[in-house]
Scaffold this motif. Sequence first.
Motif, PDB file in Angstrom:
ATOM      1  N   CYS A  39       0.843  -1.207   0.000  1.00 18.73           N
ATOM      2  CA  CYS A  39       0.000   0.000   0.000  1.00 18.73           C
ATOM      3  C   CYS A  39       0.876   1.254   0.000  1.00 18.73           C
ATOM      4  CB  CYS A  39      -0.910   0.004   1.227  1.00 18.73           C
ATOM      5  SG  CYS A  39      -2.155  -1.317   1.252  1.00 18.73           S
ATOM      6  N   ASN A  40       1.901   1.235   0.840  1.00 23.72           N
ATOM      7  CA  ASN A  40       2.797   2.390   0.918  1.00 23.72           C
ATOM      8  C   ASN A  40       3.571   2.581  -0.374  1.00 23.72           C
ATOM      9  OD1 ASN A  40       1.922   2.472   3.554  1.00 23.72           O
ATOM     10  ND2 ASN A  40       3.800   1.631   4.404  1.00 23.72           N
ATOM     11  N   ALA A  41       4.018   1.476  -0.964  1.00 20.10           N
ATOM     12  CA  ALA A  41       4.783   1.560  -2.207  1.00 20.10           C
ATOM     13  C   ALA A  41       3.936   2.139  -3.330  1.00 20.10           C
ATOM     14  CB  ALA A  41       5.296   0.171  -2.596  1.00 20.10           C
ATOM     15  N   THR A  42       2.674   1.715  -3.397  1.00 21.69           N
ATOM     16  CA  THR A  42       1.778   2.233  -4.434  1.00 21.69           C
ATOM     17  C   THR A  42       1.557   3.730  -4.251  1.00 21.69           C
ATOM     18  OG1 THR A  42       0.650   0.089  -4.556  1.00 21.69           O
ATOM     19  CG2 THR A  42      -0.497   1.988  -5.475  1.00 21.69           C
ATOM     20  N   ALA A  43       1.303   4.140  -3.006  1.00 20.59           N
ATOM     21  CA  ALA A  43       1.106   5.565  -2.736  1.00 20.59           C
ATOM     22  C   ALA A  43       2.368   6.351  -3.060  1.00 20.59           C
ATOM     23  CB  ALA A  43       0.708   5.762  -1.274  1.00 20.59           C
ATOM     24  N   SER A  44       3.535   5.825  -2.660  1.00 16.96           N
ATOM     25  CA  SER A  44       4.803   6.510  -2.917  1.00 16.96           C
ATOM     26  C   SER A  44       5.048   6.660  -4.411  1.00 16.96           C
ATOM     27  CB  SER A  44       5.960   5.737  -2.284  1.00 16.96           C
ATOM     28  OG  SER A  44       5.856   5.721  -0.883  1.00 16.96           O
ATOM     29  N   ALA A  45       4.776   5.591  -5.163  1.00 15.08           N
ATOM     30  CA  ALA A  45       5.036   5.626  -6.601  1.00 15.08           C
ATOM     31  C   ALA A  45       4.155   6.660  -7.298  1.00 15.08           C
ATOM     32  CB  ALA A  45       4.812   4.238  -7.198  1.00 15.08           C
TER      33      ALA A  45
ATOM     34  N   LEU B  33      -6.529   1.537  -1.161  1.00 13.32           N
ATOM     35  CA  LEU B  33      -5.187   1.121  -0.766  1.00 13.32           C
ATOM     36  C   LEU B  33      -4.564   2.129   0.188  1.00 13.32           C
ATOM     37  CD1 LEU B  33      -3.581  -0.265  -4.065  1.00 13.32           C
ATOM     38  CD2 LEU B  33      -4.326  -1.555  -2.059  1.00 13.32           C
ATOM     39  N   SER B  34      -4.805   3.412  -0.057  1.00 11.15           N
ATOM     40  CA  SER B  34      -4.239   4.446   0.804  1.00 11.15           C
ATOM     41  C   SER B  34      -4.855   4.414   2.199  1.00 11.15           C
ATOM     42  CB  SER B  34      -4.434   5.821   0.165  1.00 11.15           C
ATOM     43  OG  SER B  34      -3.764   5.906  -1.077  1.00 11.15           O
ATOM     44  N   VAL B  35      -6.169   4.166   2.269  1.00 13.96           N
ATOM     45  CA  VAL B  35      -6.826   4.046   3.570  1.00 13.96           C
ATOM     46  C   VAL B  35      -6.266   2.848   4.330  1.00 13.96           C
ATOM     47  CG1 VAL B  35      -9.013   3.567   4.735  1.00 13.96           C
ATOM     48  CG2 VAL B  35      -8.934   5.209   2.844  1.00 13.96           C
ATOM     49  N   LEU B  36      -6.135   1.709   3.645  1.00 11.42           N
ATOM     50  CA  LEU B  36      -5.580   0.515   4.277  1.00 11.42           C
ATOM     51  C   LEU B  36      -4.144   0.761   4.735  1.00 11.42           C
ATOM     52  CD1 LEU B  36      -5.799  -2.469   5.037  1.00 11.42           C
ATOM     53  CD2 LEU B  36      -5.125  -3.047   2.690  1.00 11.42           C
ATOM     54  N   GLY B  37      -3.361   1.428   3.897  1.00  7.89           N
ATOM     55  CA  GLY B  37      -1.982   1.721   4.259  1.00  7.89           C
ATOM     56  C   GLY B  37      -1.886   2.650   5.453  1.00  7.89           C
ATOM     57  N   LEU B  38      -2.727   3.681   5.500  1.00  8.61           N
ATOM     58  CA  LEU B  38      -2.723   4.624   6.619  1.00  8.61           C
ATOM     59  C   LEU B  38      -3.067   3.915   7.930  1.00  8.61           C
ATOM     60  CD1 LEU B  38      -2.686   7.482   7.836  1.00  8.61           C
ATOM     61  CD2 LEU B  38      -5.040   7.771   7.049  1.00  8.61           C
ATOM     62  N   LEU B  39      -4.144   3.147   7.921  1.00 14.09           N
ATOM     63  CA  LEU B  39      -4.549   2.434   9.139  1.00 14.09           C
ATOM     64  C   LEU B  39      -3.523   1.369   9.517  1.00 14.09           C
ATOM     65  CD1 LEU B  39      -8.383   2.009   8.450  1.00 14.09           C
ATOM     66  CD2 LEU B  39      -7.244   3.725   9.885  1.00 14.09           C
ATOM     67  N   GLY B  40      -2.960   0.686   8.513  1.00 17.19           N
ATOM     68  CA  GLY B  40      -1.957  -0.335   8.790  1.00 17.19           C
ATOM     69  C   GLY B  40      -0.700   0.243   9.410  1.00 17.19           C
ATOM     70  N   CYS B  41      -0.248   1.382   8.910  1.00 17.46           N
ATOM     71  CA  CYS B  41       0.951   2.020   9.471  1.00 17.46           C
ATOM     72  C   CYS B  41       0.745   2.396  10.934  1.00 17.46           C
ATOM     73  CB  CYS B  41       1.317   3.255   8.663  1.00 17.46           C
ATOM     74  SG  CYS B  41       2.085   2.909   7.075  1.00 17.46           S
ATOM     75  N   LEU B  42      -0.405   3.003  11.231  1.00 17.40           N
ATOM     76  CA  LEU B  42      -0.671   3.418  12.601  1.00 17.40           C
ATOM     77  C   LEU B  42      -0.798   2.209  13.528  1.00 17.40           C
ATOM     78  CD1 LEU B  42      -3.196   6.323  11.956  1.00 17.40           C
ATOM     79  CD2 LEU B  42      -0.770   6.500  12.536  1.00 17.40           C
TER      80      LEU B  42
END
Length: 399
Positions: A34-40, A349-358
Amino acid sequence: MLGAGVFASVGPAAAAAGSGLLVALGVAAVVAYCNATASARLAAVHPESGGTYVYGRRRLGPVPGFLAGWGFVVGKTASCAAMALTFGAYAWPSHPAVPAVAAVVALTVVNCLGVARTAGLNRLLVAVTLLALAAVVVAGLGGGAVDTANLAGWADADVPGIGQAAALLFFAFAGYARVATLGEEVRDPARTIPRAVPLALGIVLTVYVLVATTALLTVGPEGLAAAAAPLAAVASSGTLGFLTPAVRIGGAVASAGVLLSLMAGIGRTTMAMARDGELPRALAAVHPRYRVPHRAELLLGAVVVVIVLVADVRGAIGFSAFAVLVYYAVTNAAALTLDGPSRRWLRPLSVLGLLGCLALAFALPVATVLTGAGVLAAGVLGRALVRTALRGSGSDPST
């Protein structure tokens, strides 16, 4: 990415999750994707040095941008110290600080010579690392020590333990940010970066799954947790123990490769923050010949040397994981603001990545969370105080 998780994080992660190590690896990989997709996607829109510091600043405001940049700089500086100490432990176990300091000095010089040389040396280091990891798999699976019972009990692993292990293993995946932070030095970034990031992540995940499975099958979670050099323990567990020295050499080389990549990314983020007045502007200087932020690289090398002389490897990994997870939480929040045809699938994906990181950040030990949160808060508070003082003196600080 290659090397950090396998040689430094597998042991602590096994201690936290037991046989649930592979589950934790899967959780870390999902969050990393998720983070990689957002970063890219963000890097394609903002092909500038600085990574999420730039994305957060452009799309969310100066304070979120600063939080991301500060988290990246302090977290990855801790990662540099952890990798240098890992290099020292593999290269000269009785006196690890000596080769650790030597590695930091040497790689600071390499980074100051320019990204072209950095990329070339990094390719060589990755090739040697892959050979060493292949030796681990061959020695582990071919040495006669495989016991499938070591994989039993993964369903009984507790959720907090898996979360903590996933946070520690996330430390291994975070290297894909180096592509984004070098955005100004990449040809055709709108096309290259979105292709390079998921490709690199997929290759690394495949290698990690193979190595982690081999490690569990041969020495089990208890053996991994107890070993100072987990993959050396895997190689020496069976009849092919003669491959152990190659694994130890590979551990040193892998750590050097990660250290090299980390230092390049931190220097560029520091330069970007200095350009905006978030750090001393002197650090924004670019060498006229080599076109690198040489002052930022030299300062980073000096700070890492100091940390190496007093640091604890496991503590450094935990602190780095917390700070970098906060950094990627800002990444995903920034990605939520992107428009265009990809928004429909990028937003979930960004929502999942944000919640997953926290979730992973706060799954770490309480002492690590408090330390990490304190350092990040101190940075934000210090920024506010400096800006208040500048306004009071009649200056016009950048916002």
